[in-house]
Enzyme design. Structure first.
Site, PDB file in Angstrom:
ATOM      1  N   PRO A  26       1.282  -1.256   0.112  1.00 59.48           N
ATOM      2  CA  PRO A  26       0.062   0.145  -0.840  1.00 59.48           C
ATOM      3  C   PRO A  26       0.738   1.244  -0.297  1.00 59.48           C
ATOM      4  CG  PRO A  26       0.176  -0.935   1.681  1.00 59.48           C
ATOM      5  CD  PRO A  26       0.945  -1.984   1.364  1.00 59.48           C
ATOM      6  N   GLU A  27       1.122   1.787  -1.672  1.00 64.02           N
ATOM      7  CA  GLU A  27       1.663   2.931  -1.382  1.00 64.02           C
ATOM      8  C   GLU A  27       1.075   4.284  -1.758  1.00 64.02           C
ATOM      9  OE1 GLU A  27       5.163   2.832  -3.401  1.00 64.02           O
ATOM     10  OE2 GLU A  27       5.467   1.173  -2.492  1.00 64.02           O
TER      11      GLU A  27
END
Length: 311
Positions: A26-27
């Site tokens: 999760p960026e």
DNA sequence: CTCAGCTCCTGCGGGC
DNA sequence: TGCCCGCAGGAGCTGA
């Protein structure tokens, strides 16, 4: 079948990863994809039940966490950097960070799991289902985080920018405050590597290990180059590469939001478009470059780059 | 102030 | 086949 003596089990990265999907961590683009997945189930709805099934993620949840959520209407679901921000009718905002392994799935009456989530049999509790919400729309929002690097907190909406997790964040890379000149100012005088500088959320918000490698490859900049020594040409290319790679990744994640048939629940397709990350050993995809992607360690983390075209 | 290194946590792949 | 080890990573913290 017995493997020949010369057989070596392929390592991830030995081959182009197009047929070897990895979960995208999760960026910013993945968080935005999750936000878009949950927003239709939350905005305008009242939280009729909330449950913290354990008292802590990375940090302890507020002691009255469930009580401060229950009975509130969710006015808006926004995002800042890698944080999802749900504004509540109480005047507080629910801050959600997915850490590394945080996932959100949505269960509704008519299908087992909403896109942008991961598959799990409806109505069953999975290992690491740490926080759940129920809305008056009949949806259950389930936060699952095996490694508990994630976090949740509540904070007054009017002063959201003062929260300790948000107050030092740099500009949104696709927002009006980010451009080549802003990046130049932020990098000026920095003695550290450009790789480390781009991971610093004060410089620009939302990048992680994957998109730093991707942006530097697109901009043809070595991750080892000193951050304060890029020069105008590289700065201009880098600002544009950051903006473009994130926008494309959001668009790719967005496309999976409409695909209800995927059972593995991976969030997007952009991992198929990686040019550098995880591709060590593969040919460099830069047109006219005959180099290969290498992996090096910087600060204990992997950087992927081509020493032929990235300078 | 800057910067490098450490730390949290668990699942998974590699290697024997 | 089964077990063990090391790696993956965001970001706060510590100490130089």
């Amino acid at each position: 079948m017995k493997a020949p003596p010369s057989y070596r089990r392929p390592r991830w990265g030995d081959n182009p990863p197009a047929d070897r999907p990895r979960p995208t961590l999760p960026e910013l683009p993945e968080v935005e994809t999750v936000r878009r997945g949950v927003a239709p189930h939350l905005e305008g709805r009242v939280i009729v039940d909330a449950e913290a099934r354990r008292p802590d993620l990375r940090w302890p949840l507020p002691g009255d966490f469930a009580a401060r959520l229950t009975g509130n209407r969710v006015e808006r679901v926004g995002r800042r950097s890698k944080y999802i921000l749900a504004d509540l009718s109480s005047g507080e905002t629910l801050i959600v960070h997915l850490g590394m392994s945080g996932r959100i799935r949505v269960e509704t009456g008519d299908r087992p799991s909403a896109p942008g989530s991961f598959h799990h049999p409806r109505g069953q509790t999975a290992r690491h289902d740490h926080v759940t919400f129920a809305t008056d729309g009949g949806a259950r929002i389930i936060y699952n985080d095996a490694r508990r690097f994630g976090a949740m907190d509540l904070w007054p909406t009017a002063r959201i920018g003062e929260h300790a997790l948000l107050r030092h964040l740099g500009p949104e890379p696709n927002g009006p405050e980010f451009d080549a000149r802003a990046l130049e100012r932020a990098l000026a005088g920095r003695a550290t590597s450009i790789k480390a500088a781009l991971l610093d959320q004060r410089i620009v918000a939302g990048l992680g290990n994957i998109y730093v490698s991707e942006a530097l490859h697109r901009a043809r900049i070595s991750p080892r180059r000193r951050a304060g020594n890029l020069g105008r040409g590289r700065i201009d290319r880098l600002a544009e590469a950051i903006r473009a790679v994130l926008a494309e990744a959001i668009a790719a994640g967005g496309s999976s939001l409409r695909d209800h048939r995927r059972a593995d629940g991976e969030m997007g397709y952009f991992q198929h478009a990686f040019r550098a990350y995880g591709r060590h050993g593969a040919a460099c995809p830069t047109p006219g470059c005959s180099g290969a992607i290498r992996r090096i360690a910087q600060g204990g983390r992997s950087s992927f780059y081509c020493s032929g075209c990235q300078r």
